[in-house]
Motif scaffolding. Sequence first.
Motif, PDB file in Angstrom:
ATOM      1  N   HIS A  18       5.738 -37.878   6.398  1.00  0.00           N
ATOM      2  CA  HIS A  18       5.868 -36.550   7.010  1.00  0.00           C
ATOM      3  C   HIS A  18       7.354 -36.328   7.292  1.00  0.00           C
ATOM      4  CE1 HIS A  18       5.809 -34.159  11.002  1.00  0.00           C
ATOM      5  NE2 HIS A  18       5.811 -33.310   9.987  1.00  0.00           N
ATOM      6  N   CYS A  19       7.905 -35.234   6.747  1.00  0.00           N
ATOM      7  CA  CYS A  19       9.320 -34.932   6.918  1.00  0.00           C
ATOM      8  C   CYS A  19       9.484 -33.557   7.569  1.00  0.00           C
ATOM      9  CB  CYS A  19      10.045 -34.947   5.578  1.00  0.00           C
ATOM     10  SG  CYS A  19       9.934 -36.520   4.698  1.00  0.00           S
ATOM     11  N   MET A  20      10.544 -33.425   8.372  1.00  0.00           N
ATOM     12  CA  MET A  20      10.811 -32.155   9.039  1.00  0.00           C
ATOM     13  C   MET A  20      12.312 -31.910   9.114  1.00  0.00           C
ATOM     14  SD  MET A  20      11.770 -30.366  11.961  1.00  0.00           S
ATOM     15  CE  MET A  20      11.663 -31.416  13.417  1.00  0.00           C
ATOM     16  N   THR A  21      12.723 -30.670   8.839  1.00  0.00           N
ATOM     17  CA  THR A  21      14.122 -30.271   8.955  1.00  0.00           C
ATOM     18  C   THR A  21      14.192 -28.978   9.750  1.00  0.00           C
ATOM     19  OG1 THR A  21      14.706 -31.279   6.840  1.00  0.00           O
ATOM     20  CG2 THR A  21      16.206 -29.630   7.699  1.00  0.00           C
ATOM     21  N   ARG A  22      15.169 -28.901  10.651  1.00  0.00           N
ATOM     22  CA  ARG A  22      15.318 -27.724  11.514  1.00  0.00           C
ATOM     23  C   ARG A  22      16.666 -27.063  11.273  1.00  0.00           C
ATOM     24  NH1 ARG A  22      12.433 -26.386  15.896  1.00  0.00           N
ATOM     25  NH2 ARG A  22      11.472 -28.457  15.974  1.00  0.00           N
ATOM     26  N   CYS A  23      16.695 -25.737  11.406  1.00  0.00           N
ATOM     27  CA  CYS A  23      17.934 -24.996  11.270  1.00  0.00           C
ATOM     28  C   CYS A  23      18.898 -25.363  12.393  1.00  0.00           C
ATOM     29  CB  CYS A  23      17.681 -23.489  11.309  1.00  0.00           C
ATOM     30  SG  CYS A  23      16.756 -22.858   9.899  1.00  0.00           S
ATOM     31  N   VAL A  24      20.187 -25.268  12.119  1.00  0.00           N
ATOM     32  CA  VAL A  24      21.194 -25.603  13.111  1.00  0.00           C
ATOM     33  C   VAL A  24      21.065 -24.684  14.325  1.00  0.00           C
ATOM     34  CG1 VAL A  24      22.976 -24.068  12.154  1.00  0.00           C
ATOM     35  CG2 VAL A  24      23.654 -26.094  13.424  1.00  0.00           C
ATOM     36  N   PHE A  28      16.921 -18.592  14.300  1.00  0.00           N
ATOM     37  CA  PHE A  28      15.891 -18.124  13.379  1.00  0.00           C
ATOM     38  C   PHE A  28      16.518 -17.705  12.054  1.00  0.00           C
ATOM     39  CE2 PHE A  28      13.934 -18.125  17.428  1.00  0.00           C
ATOM     40  CZ  PHE A  28      12.587 -18.322  17.212  1.00  0.00           C
ATOM     41  N   LEU A  29      17.059 -18.689  11.344  1.00  0.00           N
ATOM     42  CA  LEU A  29      17.742 -18.407  10.086  1.00  0.00           C
ATOM     43  C   LEU A  29      16.780 -18.239   8.919  1.00  0.00           C
ATOM     44  CD1 LEU A  29      20.813 -20.785  10.465  1.00  0.00           C
ATOM     45  CD2 LEU A  29      20.628 -18.381  11.044  1.00  0.00           C
ATOM     46  N   CYS A  30      15.485 -18.439   9.176  1.00  0.00           N
ATOM     47  CA  CYS A  30      14.469 -18.192   8.150  1.00  0.00           C
ATOM     48  C   CYS A  30      13.465 -17.149   8.638  1.00  0.00           C
ATOM     49  CB  CYS A  30      13.743 -19.481   7.779  1.00  0.00           C
ATOM     50  SG  CYS A  30      14.797 -20.735   7.060  1.00  0.00           S
ATOM     51  N   GLY A  31      13.775 -16.484   9.735  1.00  0.00           N
ATOM     52  CA  GLY A  31      12.891 -15.455  10.284  1.00  0.00           C
ATOM     53  C   GLY A  31      13.712 -14.297  10.787  1.00  0.00           C
ATOM     54  N   MET A  68       8.410 -22.461   8.716  1.00  0.00           N
ATOM     55  CA  MET A  68       8.450 -21.649   9.928  1.00  0.00           C
ATOM     56  C   MET A  68       9.783 -20.897  10.003  1.00  0.00           C
ATOM     57  SD  MET A  68       5.475 -22.416  11.104  1.00  0.00           S
ATOM     58  CE  MET A  68       5.448 -21.903  12.822  1.00  0.00           C
ATOM     59  N   SER A  69      10.013 -20.194  11.105  1.00  0.00           N
ATOM     60  CA  SER A  69      11.220 -19.377  11.221  1.00  0.00           C
ATOM     61  C   SER A  69      12.495 -20.203  11.361  1.00  0.00           C
ATOM     62  CB  SER A  69      11.102 -18.436  12.424  1.00  0.00           C
ATOM     63  OG  SER A  69      10.080 -17.482  12.213  1.00  0.00           O
ATOM     64  N   ASN A  70      12.414 -21.357  11.982  1.00  0.00           N
ATOM     65  CA  ASN A  70      13.628 -22.145  12.178  1.00  0.00           C
ATOM     66  C   ASN A  70      13.491 -23.606  11.760  1.00  0.00           C
ATOM     67  OD1 ASN A  70      12.002 -23.106  14.196  1.00  0.00           O
ATOM     68  ND2 ASN A  70      13.393 -22.641  15.875  1.00  0.00           N
ATOM     69  N   HIS A  71      12.386 -23.952  11.086  1.00  0.00           N
ATOM     70  CA  HIS A  71      12.223 -25.305  10.586  1.00  0.00           C
ATOM     71  C   HIS A  71      11.106 -25.328   9.545  1.00  0.00           C
ATOM     72  CE1 HIS A  71       8.997 -25.116  13.595  1.00  0.00           C
ATOM     73  NE2 HIS A  71       8.424 -26.139  12.961  1.00  0.00           N
ATOM     74  N   TYR A  72      10.995 -26.446   8.836  1.00  0.00           N
ATOM     75  CA  TYR A  72       9.869 -26.597   7.909  1.00  0.00           C
ATOM     76  C   TYR A  72       9.374 -28.040   7.938  1.00  0.00           C
ATOM     77  CZ  TYR A  72      13.003 -28.772   4.427  1.00  0.00           C
ATOM     78  OH  TYR A  72      13.878 -29.614   3.777  1.00  0.00           O
ATOM     79  N   HIS A  73       8.111 -28.199   7.559  1.00  0.00           N
ATOM     80  CA  HIS A  73       7.456 -29.510   7.506  1.00  0.00           C
ATOM     81  C   HIS A  73       6.986 -29.784   6.082  1.00  0.00           C
ATOM     82  CE1 HIS A  73       6.969 -30.232  11.893  1.00  0.00           C
ATOM     83  NE2 HIS A  73       6.936 -28.908  11.963  1.00  0.00           N
ATOM     84  N   LEU A  74       7.019 -31.048   5.690  1.00  0.00           N
ATOM     85  CA  LEU A  74       6.468 -31.495   4.409  1.00  0.00           C
ATOM     86  C   LEU A  74       5.698 -32.792   4.622  1.00  0.00           C
ATOM     87  CD1 LEU A  74       9.558 -31.110   2.018  1.00  0.00           C
ATOM     88  CD2 LEU A  74       7.540 -29.638   2.066  1.00  0.00           C
TER      89      LEU A  74
END
Length: 342
Positions: A18-24, A28-31, A68-74
């Motif tokens: 399970h991996c997760m990355t969040r925006c700096v 909300f750089l993806c929302g 998501m708006s500020n992070h994603y999961h894989l």
Amino acid sequence: MTAARATKIDLSATPYYHCMTRCVRRTFLCGIDSQSGQDYSHRKAWIVGRIKQLTEVFAIRICAYAVMSNHYHLVLWVNDNDANQWTDEEVFLRWQQLFPNDANQVEVLGYSKLEIKQKIALWRQRLASISWFMRCLNETIARLSNKEEAVTGRFWEGRFKSQALLDEGALLAAMAYVDLNPIRAKVVNTPEQAEFTSIYERIQMVAKQLKKKTITTTSSFNLASFVKQANSLKQPLSLMPFANEKANNKTPYIDFKLADYFQLIDETGRILRDGKRGAIPDNLAPILDRLQLSANGWMNMVLDLEKNFFHAVGNSIILVDFGSQHRERKPKGYHAAKKCYL
């Protein structure tokens, strides 16, 4: 102190992570940016598109994802055996898709046969590496985003976070944790509304085959009843498939039926939405029994997978074994595992 990546990713222990990355700055750089009001939601499609491109090149499959708006999961599955069976030419062509200049140097600079063999071995190793997969994903999105805003600088926070998923319970809990992320964040009420997630993609694939142009989102809607035929239908090619009744199942698959997973997600999503932490229906007992999880344990894992566990997720016995191999006598998550697993 930050742990070395080698202590987190060990394919000899498990191929699932399970991996997760969040925006700096968690912006909300993806929302929709709350300060500027600028809508960057279209970047979610960039991330999903890039994920699918990379799965065609790397020896890695996607079990679950949520943007998501500020992070994603894989949730990733690494097939290093597949990479070892590729011919040298196939490894070269795959690497060329990612780094054409690096690949073409082999011919331009006139590498010797030994040097070419060493290069191919290095590329083969990287094409089965989660770190390189995440690098190719994050760098591309960061460059596109910075170009769009005409800025420079970091787009993502530091290194991506990862958790080794050591057993079936950990794998299914991580997938549910990821697929239900929008519901837990109160972005949507039901899985079939959660765009840019793997559960949404799986539902839409089934709906298309059953010629259901619209999916009701009323409280009486039940995914399991909607997909009674799901176990014999085609599944998204970009995702790791569940066991299929008609397929020969010789290709790698998740050893659960798709309809059972839909039912698990549907019921768990209702509990999350209604705030009934341990109200697991009796008909889910066989699934949880197989996973060796209690009802409360299942909900605790789906609600707080990242909080309760650190480098690895699994029952206490294999968690301690994994930790001992990586200089952790009793890894974080040991006490949580003792409470979650039967």
